[in-house]
Design a protein around this motif. Structure first.
Motif, PDB file in Angstrom:
ATOM      1  N   GLU A 246      -6.322  11.351   1.691  1.00 45.80           N
ATOM      2  CA  GLU A 246      -7.467  10.835   2.586  1.00 45.80           C
ATOM      3  C   GLU A 246      -7.224   9.321   3.162  1.00 45.80           C
ATOM      4  OE1 GLU A 246      -8.509  12.092  -0.247  1.00 45.80           O
ATOM      5  OE2 GLU A 246      -9.708  14.074  -0.159  1.00 45.80           O
ATOM      6  N   THR A 247      -7.625   9.231   4.503  1.00 43.57           N
ATOM      7  CA  THR A 247      -7.515   7.923   4.821  1.00 43.57           C
ATOM      8  C   THR A 247      -8.915   7.366   5.284  1.00 43.57           C
ATOM      9  OG1 THR A 247      -7.005   8.783   7.098  1.00 43.57           O
ATOM     10  CG2 THR A 247      -5.201   8.072   5.569  1.00 43.57           C
TER      11      THR A 247
ATOM     12  N   VAL B  58      -6.920   3.136   2.477  1.00 39.36           N
ATOM     13  CA  VAL B  58      -7.979   2.135   3.460  1.00 39.36           C
ATOM     14  C   VAL B  58      -7.391   1.255   4.216  1.00 39.36           C
ATOM     15  CG1 VAL B  58     -10.249   0.919   3.450  1.00 39.36           C
ATOM     16  CG2 VAL B  58      -9.730   2.640   1.679  1.00 39.36           C
ATOM     17  N   ASP B  59      -7.701   0.909   5.395  1.00 40.31           N
ATOM     18  CA  ASP B  59      -6.904  -0.090   6.137  1.00 40.31           C
ATOM     19  C   ASP B  59      -7.916  -0.437   7.577  1.00 40.31           C
ATOM     20  OD1 ASP B  59      -4.177  -1.543   6.007  1.00 40.31           O
ATOM     21  OD2 ASP B  59      -5.043  -1.655   7.844  1.00 40.31           O
ATOM     22  N   ILE B  60      -7.641  -1.642   8.104  1.00 37.41           N
ATOM     23  CA  ILE B  60      -8.197  -1.741   9.451  1.00 37.41           C
ATOM     24  C   ILE B  60      -7.455  -1.483  10.639  1.00 37.41           C
ATOM     25  CG2 ILE B  60      -9.903  -3.718   8.774  1.00 37.41           C
ATOM     26  CD1 ILE B  60      -7.616  -5.691   9.710  1.00 37.41           C
TER      27      ILE B  60
ATOM     28  N   GLY C 158       0.839  -1.204  -0.123  1.00 37.38           N
ATOM     29  CA  GLY C 158      -0.181  -0.094   0.174  1.00 37.38           C
ATOM     30  C   GLY C 158       0.760   1.191   0.103  1.00 37.38           C
ATOM     31  N   LEU C 159       1.884   1.198   0.854  1.00 39.28           N
ATOM     32  CA  LEU C 159       2.624   2.330   0.884  1.00 39.28           C
ATOM     33  C   LEU C 159       3.554   2.586  -0.306  1.00 39.28           C
ATOM     34  CD1 LEU C 159       4.354   2.308   4.458  1.00 39.28           C
ATOM     35  CD2 LEU C 159       2.135   3.410   3.636  1.00 39.28           C
TER      36      LEU C 159
ATOM     37  N   ALA D  62       0.462   5.505   5.945  1.00 40.05           N
ATOM     38  CA  ALA D  62      -0.062   6.282   4.624  1.00 40.05           C
ATOM     39  C   ALA D  62      -0.257   7.595   4.520  1.00 40.05           C
ATOM     40  CB  ALA D  62      -1.458   5.548   4.585  1.00 40.05           C
ATOM     41  N   LYS D  63      -0.701   8.089   5.459  1.00 37.81           N
ATOM     42  CA  LYS D  63      -0.851   9.773   5.596  1.00 37.81           C
ATOM     43  C   LYS D  63       0.387  10.306   5.328  1.00 37.81           C
ATOM     44  CE  LYS D  63      -4.029  12.822   6.461  1.00 37.81           C
ATOM     45  NZ  LYS D  63      -5.409  12.676   6.467  1.00 37.81           N
ATOM     46  N   ALA D  64       1.453   9.759   6.056  1.00 35.52           N
ATOM     47  CA  ALA D  64       3.008  10.209   6.097  1.00 35.52           C
ATOM     48  C   ALA D  64       3.616   9.995   4.706  1.00 35.52           C
ATOM     49  CB  ALA D  64       3.954   9.549   7.059  1.00 35.52           C
TER      50      ALA D  64
END
Ligand SMILES: [Zn+2]
Ligand SMILES: [Zn+2]
Length: 353
Positions: free
Chosen positions: A224-225, A207-209, A189-190, A217-219
């Motif tokens: 958007e997350t 998107v993740d749990i 994902g990254l 991911a944001k970093a």
């Protein structure tokens, strides 16, 4: 040479010593400096994939033979050349393209080795791979020069890098501000976030749990997350500002496939990449009414690897955080990965590297 090999499915890898192969014909012998430990190695190690109500896909039925030396994210130096090997010299540093097909069919001839319908010669799955001191590559054309890219990082491009690159290509032409949804914020994902940014995309919905993974991911550049919970579909649609046109499912399990499908808008595309396993049911009228596309994507081509290496060389592709461990720790690393204790990517390194 020494290899750390699967002798019995699911059992600890064993260190095996064998004569170092002499390259024949167009073959090239690579002395391995780095080999990434990929999540799919877990499936190979465990002998197969979960096909939901259709049972299991057995690697042995597909032609895997034990003992097997896994490892398909290989970087190293050219150690010896077969008499017909061309275009490389001893000592050159290379990344190895491992998704090698039969070499005789139309797909292989057109550079789509990874789509070869015959028995492939994939390094680390059907042929000996990179958890070893040496690996034999059938032809020099499968070697891409490292040229200034850190070997540990470049090794991971041979699988995770090209996997996300090929999946993004399958979304077709996308305006840079159209949201691309990535399901799964693990290593892949990254990597996908970095790749989308390198290719000029500006809106990336991760998107993740796991809230922790979403922070990463944001970093990495997700705009958007979405914490996947009760109503992941609605949350994804809200994050996109409407139904999604482009979703890449890097997990691809029964649960994620369902919410990813439900989030698609008219003309939307879902690219399924992960090998988590399970199955999905599709309401057929919606496929037609919404003119949807569901397509799979498996690794990538040699051209994908060259394109990813070029992006990295141009400085456009942010490097994934990679940690290295000595090659003889292969088994321990694999166990840590199985137990979910690995953050980022672990790359095995040879003693001298
Ligand atoms: Zn892989
Ligand atoms: Zn072929």
């Amino acid at each position: 040479m020494r290899s750390w090999s699967v002798v019995e499915v699911g059992q600890p890898l064993q260190a095996l010593d064998s004569p170092t192969p002499e390259p024949q014909g167009a073959e090239v012998l690579i002395e391995i400096t780095h080999c990434g430990v990929c999540h799919s190695d877990l499936h190979i190690w465990e002998g197969g994939y979960d096909l939901g109500s259709r049972g299991r896909l057995s690697m042995r039925d597909r032609g895997m033979v034990l003992p097997l030396t896994m490892g398909h994210e290989i970087a190293g130096r050219v150690a010896a050349l077969g008499p017909d090997a061309k275009g490389v010299a001893v000592g050159e540093a290379k990344v190895v393209f491992p998704w090698i097909g039969c070499g005789r069919c139309e797909r292989c001839a057109s550079g789509e080795d990874n789509m070869c319908p015959n028995q492939p010669r994939t390094l680390g799955i059907y042929r000996s791979g990179g958890y070893a001191t040496h690996v034999l590559v059938p032809d020099a054309k499968y070697l891409v020069p490292l040229e200034g890219i850190e070997a540990a990082v470049a090794a991971t491009y041979a699988c995770s890098g090209i996997t996300v690159h090929a999946a993004i290509r399958k979304l077709g032409e996308l305006p840079p501000d159209r949201p691309v949804v990535l399901v799964g914020a693990g290593g892949l994902g990254l990597n996908a976030i970095h790749m989308l940014r390198a290719l000029g995309h500006r809106r990336i919905v991760s998107v993740d749990i796991s809230a922790e993974k979403l922070e990463a991911a944001k970093a990495a550049g997700a705009t958007e997350t979405v914490l996947a919970g009760e109503d992941a579909t609605a949350a994804i649609v809200a994050a996109c500002g409407g139904p999604a046109m482009a979703v890449i499912d890097l997990v691809n399990g029964s649960a994620t496939a369902r919410f990813a499908f439900d989030a698609l808008g008219k003309g939307g595309t879902l690219v399924q990449v992960g090998l988590f396993g399970g199955e999905m049911t599709v309401p057929l009228p919606l496929m037609a009414i919404r003119a949807l596309t569901i397509r799979g994507s498996y690794v990538g081509s040699l051209a994908d690897l060259k394109a990813v290496m070029a992006l990295a060389r141009e400085g456009k592709l942010a490097a994934l955080p990679v940690s290295t461990e000595p090659m003889e720790k292969a088994n321990a690393v694999l166990e840590r990965l199985r137990d979910g204790k690995v953050t980022g990517r672990v790359v095995l390194r040879a003693e001298a590297a």
